[in-house]
Motif scaffolding. Sequence first.
Motif, PDB file in Angstrom:
ATOM      1  N   THR A   1       0.351  17.430   8.293  1.00 48.92           N
ATOM      2  CA  THR A   1       1.009  16.830   9.452  1.00 48.92           C
ATOM      3  C   THR A   1       1.994  15.742   9.050  1.00 48.92           C
ATOM      4  OG1 THR A   1      -0.837  15.301   9.681  1.00 48.92           O
ATOM      5  CG2 THR A   1      -0.927  17.318  10.994  1.00 48.92           C
ATOM      6  N   GLY A   2       2.287  15.611   7.759  1.00 47.63           N
ATOM      7  CA  GLY A   2       3.240  14.617   7.294  1.00 47.63           C
ATOM      8  C   GLY A   2       2.587  13.441   6.622  1.00 47.63           C
ATOM      9  N   TYR A   3       1.269  13.264   6.820  1.00 45.96           N
ATOM     10  CA  TYR A   3       0.585  12.134   6.205  1.00 45.96           C
ATOM     11  C   TYR A   3       0.265  12.380   4.731  1.00 45.96           C
ATOM     12  CZ  TYR A   3       0.028  10.658  11.021  1.00 45.96           C
ATOM     13  OH  TYR A   3       0.276  10.285  12.317  1.00 45.96           O
ATOM     14  N   ASP A   4       0.515  13.587   4.248  1.00 43.54           N
ATOM     15  CA  ASP A   4       0.266  13.884   2.833  1.00 43.54           C
ATOM     16  C   ASP A   4       1.553  13.960   2.021  1.00 43.54           C
ATOM     17  OD1 ASP A   4       1.198  16.164   4.042  1.00 43.54           O
ATOM     18  OD2 ASP A   4      -0.097  17.533   2.928  1.00 43.54           O
ATOM     19  N   LEU A   5       2.651  13.507   2.591  1.00 41.30           N
ATOM     20  CA  LEU A   5       3.940  13.606   1.894  1.00 41.30           C
ATOM     21  C   LEU A   5       4.147  12.485   0.884  1.00 41.30           C
ATOM     22  CD1 LEU A   5       6.288  14.664   4.837  1.00 41.30           C
ATOM     23  CD2 LEU A   5       5.218  16.110   3.091  1.00 41.30           C
ATOM     24  N   ALA A   6       3.424  11.393   1.009  1.00 39.54           N
ATOM     25  CA  ALA A   6       3.541  10.276   0.073  1.00 39.54           C
ATOM     26  C   ALA A   6       2.204   9.563   0.000  1.00 39.54           C
ATOM     27  CB  ALA A   6       4.636   9.301   0.508  1.00 39.54           C
ATOM     28  N   ASN A   7       1.895   9.030  -1.174  1.00 44.47           N
ATOM     29  CA  ASN A   7       0.593   8.371  -1.300  1.00 44.47           C
ATOM     30  C   ASN A   7       0.602   6.946  -0.778  1.00 44.47           C
ATOM     31  OD1 ASN A   7       1.913   6.963  -3.281  1.00 44.47           O
ATOM     32  ND2 ASN A   7       0.834   7.908  -4.989  1.00 44.47           N
ATOM     33  N   SER A   8       1.734   6.496  -0.273  1.00 47.65           N
ATOM     34  CA  SER A   8       1.781   5.157   0.320  1.00 47.65           C
ATOM     35  C   SER A   8       1.508   5.206   1.828  1.00 47.65           C
ATOM     36  CB  SER A   8       3.152   4.515   0.062  1.00 47.65           C
ATOM     37  OG  SER A   8       4.187   5.332   0.591  1.00 47.65           O
ATOM     38  N   ILE A   9       1.119   6.379   2.318  1.00 54.83           N
ATOM     39  CA  ILE A   9       0.894   6.558   3.761  1.00 54.83           C
ATOM     40  C   ILE A   9      -0.581   6.854   4.014  1.00 54.83           C
ATOM     41  CG2 ILE A   9       1.457   7.955   5.788  1.00 54.83           C
ATOM     42  CD1 ILE A   9       4.145   8.592   4.480  1.00 54.83           C
ATOM     43  N   PHE A  10      -1.179   6.148   4.957  1.00 54.32           N
ATOM     44  CA  PHE A  10      -2.520   6.470   5.435  1.00 54.32           C
ATOM     45  C   PHE A  10      -2.420   7.369   6.654  1.00 54.32           C
ATOM     46  CE2 PHE A  10      -3.841   2.481   3.265  1.00 54.32           C
ATOM     47  CZ  PHE A  10      -4.914   3.002   2.549  1.00 54.32           C
ATOM     48  N   SER A  11      -3.373   8.274   6.809  1.00 51.49           N
ATOM     49  CA  SER A  11      -3.484   9.029   8.055  1.00 51.49           C
ATOM     50  C   SER A  11      -4.124   8.126   9.110  1.00 51.49           C
ATOM     51  CB  SER A  11      -4.336  10.277   7.838  1.00 51.49           C
ATOM     52  OG  SER A  11      -5.694   9.926   7.649  1.00 51.49           O
TER      53      SER A  11
ATOM     54  N   GLY B   1      -7.527   6.885   8.385  1.00 55.83           N
ATOM     55  CA  GLY B   1      -7.737   6.088   7.184  1.00 55.83           C
ATOM     56  C   GLY B   1      -7.873   6.863   5.896  1.00 55.83           C
ATOM     57  N   ARG B   2      -7.361   8.090   5.842  1.00 59.28           N
ATOM     58  CA  ARG B   2      -7.458   8.896   4.629  1.00 59.28           C
ATOM     59  C   ARG B   2      -6.144   8.857   3.854  1.00 59.28           C
ATOM     60  NH1 ARG B   2      -9.439  14.615   6.753  1.00 59.28           N
ATOM     61  NH2 ARG B   2      -9.477  15.115   4.513  1.00 59.28           N
ATOM     62  N   ASN B   3      -6.247   8.956   2.547  1.00 59.41           N
ATOM     63  CA  ASN B   3      -5.070   9.069   1.684  1.00 59.41           C
ATOM     64  C   ASN B   3      -5.121  10.458   1.051  1.00 59.41           C
ATOM     65  OD1 ASN B   3      -3.206   8.982  -0.482  1.00 59.41           O
ATOM     66  ND2 ASN B   3      -3.390   6.761  -0.618  1.00 59.41           N
ATOM     67  N   PHE B   4      -4.357  11.370   1.602  1.00 58.82           N
ATOM     68  CA  PHE B   4      -4.462  12.778   1.197  1.00 58.82           C
ATOM     69  C   PHE B   4      -4.041  13.003  -0.245  1.00 58.82           C
ATOM     70  CE2 PHE B   4      -4.025  13.520   5.897  1.00 58.82           C
ATOM     71  CZ  PHE B   4      -5.303  13.994   6.070  1.00 58.82           C
ATOM     72  N   GLN B   5      -3.073  12.225  -0.731  1.00 58.31           N
ATOM     73  CA  GLN B   5      -2.622  12.397  -2.108  1.00 58.31           C
ATOM     74  C   GLN B   5      -3.768  12.119  -3.089  1.00 58.31           C
ATOM     75  OE1 GLN B   5       0.405  13.199  -3.564  1.00 58.31           O
ATOM     76  NE2 GLN B   5       1.271  13.798  -1.608  1.00 58.31           N
ATOM     77  N   VAL B   6      -4.604  11.125  -2.783  1.00 62.62           N
ATOM     78  CA  VAL B   6      -5.758  10.830  -3.633  1.00 62.62           C
ATOM     79  C   VAL B   6      -6.771  11.971  -3.549  1.00 62.62           C
ATOM     80  CG1 VAL B   6      -7.729   9.285  -3.953  1.00 62.62           C
ATOM     81  CG2 VAL B   6      -5.461   8.337  -3.531  1.00 62.62           C
ATOM     82  N   GLU B   7      -6.956  12.517  -2.354  1.00 66.04           N
ATOM     83  CA  GLU B   7      -7.889  13.631  -2.185  1.00 66.04           C
ATOM     84  C   GLU B   7      -7.411  14.862  -2.944  1.00 66.04           C
ATOM     85  OE1 GLU B   7      -8.987  14.336   1.877  1.00 66.04           O
ATOM     86  OE2 GLU B   7      -9.216  12.195   2.297  1.00 66.04           O
ATOM     87  N   TYR B   8      -6.097  15.090  -2.958  1.00 63.26           N
ATOM     88  CA  TYR B   8      -5.559  16.214  -3.739  1.00 63.26           C
ATOM     89  C   TYR B   8      -5.796  15.994  -5.229  1.00 63.26           C
ATOM     90  CZ  TYR B   8      -2.929  17.423   0.540  1.00 63.26           C
ATOM     91  OH  TYR B   8      -2.567  17.763   1.813  1.00 63.26           O
TER      92      TYR B   8
END
Length: 294
Positions: free
Chosen positions: A6-16, A19-26
């Motif tokens: 949904t766009g919240y995983d496009l950069a690791n400086s963005i939280f969903s 409160g999740r950081n998708f880049q870290v989860e990836y």
Amino acid sequence: MTSIGTGYDLANSIFSPDGRNFQVEYAVKAVENGGTSIGIRCKEGVVLAVEKIITSKLLKPNANKRIATVDRHLGIVYSGMIPDGRHFVDRARDEARAWRDTFKSPIGTADLASRMGGYMQAYTLYQSVRPFGITAIVGGYDPSVDLPVDGEVGRGPSCGAGGKIPGKNFGGPGLYMIEPSGLYWGYYGAATGKGRQAAKAELEKLDLAGPGGESLTLEQAVKEAARIIYVAHDDNKDKDFELEMTWISGPEGPTKGLHQEVPRALREEAERLAKKALESDDEEEEGKDDKMEE
């Protein structure tokens, strides 16, 4: 829950919004695709082991090391993206060297884990970088006595490497695992990579934090590490692998306080016992299946 994409995983400086950081989860997923790495801490020292998947028959055996020496008394093993791991090791060596230059003493295992945890966490903050695709296990044996360092001036602090306060003991074995988020904890036994769940279950059986852990010798820890790597590899049977192991003991132990490869004879003996234990488990399972059919 917010869906991925949904766009919240496009950069690791963005939280969903939750409160999740998708880049870290990836990055954690990248670690889970790597070979299994484990660390065992016992009273006499630390053992590090890794399952090196053989991706090509043309690779030279026993080359392409996955466990690195950071300082004389410190080693690191990692699972995940190998280039990320190599850069992580280079940075850890820089930290250890800077500590010696500044404090005229070897860096403690906890201090290195703290510095490297902070370094990895910084890579979760900026849009111009991405998180490390590794989870690293740091093992070491901090000196219990002061060691001479080149360029040493003066007497140093009252409680440094080994310390100088009567009745207080410093140093000893240390084991830390650092995750892609920068989170790190101290462990008696740590596992990461594809077979982490099976390896963790086997480590918990050893009771490393209880009285049993105090009686586990370094050689026994080597044999247990080999067995656990073979158990963890059981879910990945279609791929060949090499077992790489190192150990670190105290000044009175077999490595004299240094991080070294486990001697070939001991490693081969540990592998032989690991294969034998695995075959025994398979035979027991087959026997249970036959009884159930009856």
